[in-house]
Design a protein around this motif. Structure first.
Motif, PDB file in Angstrom:
ATOM      1  N   GLU A 175      14.806   0.365 -11.622  1.00 53.88           N
ATOM      2  CA  GLU A 175      15.909  -0.572 -11.783  1.00 53.88           C
ATOM      3  C   GLU A 175      15.861  -1.250 -13.153  1.00 53.88           C
ATOM      4  O   GLU A 175      16.897  -1.496 -13.781  1.00 53.88           O
ATOM      5  CB  GLU A 175      15.867  -1.644 -10.688  1.00 53.88           C
ATOM      6  N   TRP A 176      14.652  -1.565 -13.605  1.00 50.44           N
ATOM      7  CA  TRP A 176      14.465  -2.253 -14.878  1.00 50.44           C
ATOM      8  C   TRP A 176      14.677  -1.306 -16.047  1.00 50.44           C
ATOM      9  O   TRP A 176      15.371  -1.638 -17.012  1.00 50.44           O
ATOM     10  CB  TRP A 176      13.074  -2.880 -14.928  1.00 50.44           C
ATOM     11  N   GLU A 177      14.082  -0.135 -15.953  1.00 50.55           N
ATOM     12  CA  GLU A 177      14.213   0.849 -17.033  1.00 50.55           C
ATOM     13  C   GLU A 177      15.677   1.267 -17.217  1.00 50.55           C
ATOM     14  O   GLU A 177      16.177   1.346 -18.347  1.00 50.55           O
ATOM     15  CB  GLU A 177      13.350   2.070 -16.701  1.00 50.55           C
ATOM     16  N   LYS A 200       0.820  -1.212   0.000  1.00 56.26           N
ATOM     17  CA  LYS A 200       0.000   0.000   0.000  1.00 56.26           C
ATOM     18  C   LYS A 200       0.852   1.260   0.000  1.00 56.26           C
ATOM     19  O   LYS A 200       0.392   2.324  -0.397  1.00 56.26           O
ATOM     20  CB  LYS A 200      -0.940  -0.010   1.208  1.00 56.26           C
ATOM     21  N   LYS A 201       2.112   1.125   0.419  1.00 56.39           N
ATOM     22  CA  LYS A 201       3.059   2.245   0.360  1.00 56.39           C
ATOM     23  C   LYS A 201       3.942   2.151  -0.883  1.00 56.39           C
ATOM     24  O   LYS A 201       4.915   2.898  -1.007  1.00 56.39           O
ATOM     25  CB  LYS A 201       3.927   2.251   1.620  1.00 56.39           C
ATOM     26  N   SER A 202       3.607   1.242  -1.775  1.00 59.99           N
ATOM     27  CA  SER A 202       4.359   1.007  -3.007  1.00 59.99           C
ATOM     28  C   SER A 202       5.791   0.562  -2.742  1.00 59.99           C
ATOM     29  O   SER A 202       6.688   0.775  -3.556  1.00 59.99           O
ATOM     30  CB  SER A 202       4.360   2.256  -3.900  1.00 59.99           C
ATOM     31  N   ALA A 239       8.627   1.256  -7.227  1.00 60.33           N
ATOM     32  CA  ALA A 239       7.465   1.884  -7.851  1.00 60.33           C
ATOM     33  C   ALA A 239       7.913   3.010  -8.786  1.00 60.33           C
ATOM     34  O   ALA A 239       8.890   3.701  -8.488  1.00 60.33           O
ATOM     35  CB  ALA A 239       6.528   2.445  -6.777  1.00 60.33           C
ATOM     36  N   PRO A 240       7.210   3.232  -9.899  1.00 61.06           N
ATOM     37  CA  PRO A 240       6.110   2.410 -10.405  1.00 61.06           C
ATOM     38  C   PRO A 240       6.625   1.058 -10.901  1.00 61.06           C
ATOM     39  O   PRO A 240       7.672   0.992 -11.530  1.00 61.06           O
ATOM     40  CB  PRO A 240       5.527   3.242 -11.539  1.00 61.06           C
ATOM     41  N   PHE A 241       5.897   0.007 -10.574  1.00 61.32           N
ATOM     42  CA  PHE A 241       6.303  -1.365 -10.837  1.00 61.32           C
ATOM     43  C   PHE A 241       6.567  -1.581 -12.328  1.00 61.32           C
ATOM     44  O   PHE A 241       5.823  -1.062 -13.157  1.00 61.32           O
ATOM     45  CB  PHE A 241       5.192  -2.315 -10.363  1.00 61.32           C
TER      46      PHE A 241
END
Length: 351
Positions: free
Chosen positions: A298-300, A96-98, A292-294
Motif C-alpha cells: 500500500e505504501w510503495e 506470526k502470519k504477517s 507484508a512485507p511491512f
C-alpha cells in the motif's frame, strides 16, 4: 521541543516536551517537516479523548532523518521520509502470519506512544519510507491516508470498467475517488452533503456527484445507473447514517468496503439490510494501511502514484499553519466555524 498534547475532549495544548532519544538500535529520530490532522484525530479530540492524558498527538507526517540507531543501515541522517505510524506487536497469531493490520495489540504513534505533532518523533526504522525528490513533504504527509484507502481496494476483486460509488467526500473519500480511477473505473459517483466537497471530487476525477440532501442516495444512484447499481461501494464518511445506506448502492453480486468508522450505533433499516442478502453482497471491513512485507505494498504503490502525480493532494489541503495554531484550528474544526479541508502543520515554523 514544541508539541501538541491531548489532555481530554476538546483540550489540546501547545506545550514543550523533551526531544526523543534513541533507546534501541533499530530506532530513528525524524525531524517533522509536515504533519496532517486525520479524521480520527478529530473524533478523538471531540468524542473520545486521549488514550493517555497529555500524550503528544498526531500520526500523519513526513520529515527528515535526524539520527539513526547503530543497526540501521538503510537510512541515514538527511534522508527524506514519510512515517508509517502503525506499531504491531510481532507476537500474536496474526503477526506470526504477517497479517499486521489484524494485530491484536496494534496501535499507532500519538496514542500510547508520542506522536508527530512535534518538532521530532521517534519510531522504528522499518516504519520509514524513503521519498523520491519528486514528492514534496505536504504530499508525503498524506501517504498514510492514501495507503489506508488502497488497503481497502486491495481487498476487492474490482476490474477495469467497473462503476464505483464513494460515500463521503472528505479526505479519505477524495483519495478513494482518485484510486477508483487508477483501478480503471468507468464511472465514479461521489456522494456527500457538501457542495464544495462535491465540486472538488469532480475536479479530482468523479464522473457524477450526488448530494444526499437532494433525495435518497439509493434513488439517485438507481437513476444514474439505469436501475442496476454499482459494482463497488466504499463507505468513507464514517457516519451512522451512511453506514446503513451504503448497502443499497450495489448491484447484485457487488461489494461494499467500509473505510470509515462510525462512532455510534449503526441501525440498519430492513430495506438496506435486505440488500446484503438478496443481492448477495460481499462486505469488507478494512482496517489501517499495513501488510507484508511491512509496511506493505500500500505504501510503495501510493508513493509510486504520488510521484507520477496520479494521486494529487494539493487541492485537498486548505490550511498550512505553524504547529502553534493547533489548538485554535482543532476548535475551529469542532465548531465548523469556517470551511476546512486538510490541515497541514509545520512544526519548525514559529508563531
Amino acid at each position: 521541543m514544541y508539541t501538541l498534547k491531548l489532555y481530554g475532549k476538546r483540550d489540546i495544548r501547545y506545550e514543550q516536551a523533551e526531544k526523543p532519544q534513541i533507546e534501541s538500535s533499530d530506532e530513528v529520530i525524524v525531524k517533522v517537516k509536515a504533519v496532517g490532522i486525520c479524521g480520527s484525530d478529530i473524533s478523538r479530540y471531540m468524542k473520545l479523548g486521549p488514550y493517555v492524558e497529555g500524550m503528544i498527538f498526531g500520526h500523519e507526517f513526513s520529515g527528515v532523518i535526524e539520527s539513526v540507531g547503530e543497526t540501521v543501515n538503510h537510512l541515514k541522517p538527511g534522508d527524506r521520509v514519510a512515517g508509517c505510524p502503525a506499531l504491531y506487536c510481532g507476537e500474536c497469531d496474526s503477526c506470526k502470519k504477517s497479517e499486521f493490520a489484524r494485530c491484536e495489540n496494534l496501535t499507532v504513534i500519538g496514542s500510547i506512544y508520542p506522536g508527530a505533532f512535534a518538532e521530532y518523533v521517534k519510531l522504528p526504522a522499518e516504519n520509514c519510507v524513503k521519498l523520491p525528490d519528486s514528492v514534496d513533504f505536504d504530499t508525503a504527509a498524506m501517504l498514510e491516508p492514501s495507503a489506508v484507502v488502497l488497503h481497502g481496494f486491495y481487498k476487492t476483486a474490482i476490474q477495469p470498467g467497473a462503476d464505483i460509488a464513494v460515500m463521503g467526500s472528505g479526505n479519505i473519500g477524495l483519495l478513494a475517488v482518485q484510486w477508483a480511477k487508477i483501478f480503471g473505473a468507468k464511472n465514479v459517483y461521489a456522494i456527500d452533503i457538501d457542495e464544495e466537497k462535491l465540486t472538488l471530487a469532480k475536479r479530482l476525477g468523479a464522473n457524477q456527484v450526488i448530494n444526499s440532501k437532494d433525495g435518497l442516495v439509493y434513488d439517485q444512484i438507481m437513476e444514474l445507473t439505469n436501475g442496476k447499481g454499482v459494482d463497488l461501494a466504499l463507505e468513507a464518511a464514517g457516519s451512522v447514517i451512511t453506514s446503513a445506506q451504503v448497502f443499497s448502492l450495489c448491484k447484485k453480486g457487488g461489494a461494499v468496503v467500509f473505510l470509515g468508522i462510525p462512532y455510534g450505533d449503526v441501525k440498519v433499516e430492513r430495506f438496506y439490510f435486505e440488500k446484503i442478502v438478496r443481492n448477495e453482497l460481499k462486505v469488507y471491513g478494512s482496517w489501517n494501511a499495513i501488510s507484508a512485507p511491512f509496511p506493505g505494498r500500500e505504501w510503495e504503490t501510493s508513493l509510486q502514484f504520488m510521484a507520477e502525480e496520479k494521486i494529487c493532494v494539493n487541492e485537498m489541503i486548505s490550511h498550512c499553519l505553524p504547529l502553534s495554531k493547533g489548538p485554535e484550528m482543532f476548535e475551529a474544526i469542532a465548531n465548523k466555524s469556517e470551511p476546512i479541508d486538510k490541515v497541514i502543520f509545520y512544526p519548525e515554523l514559529t508563531r
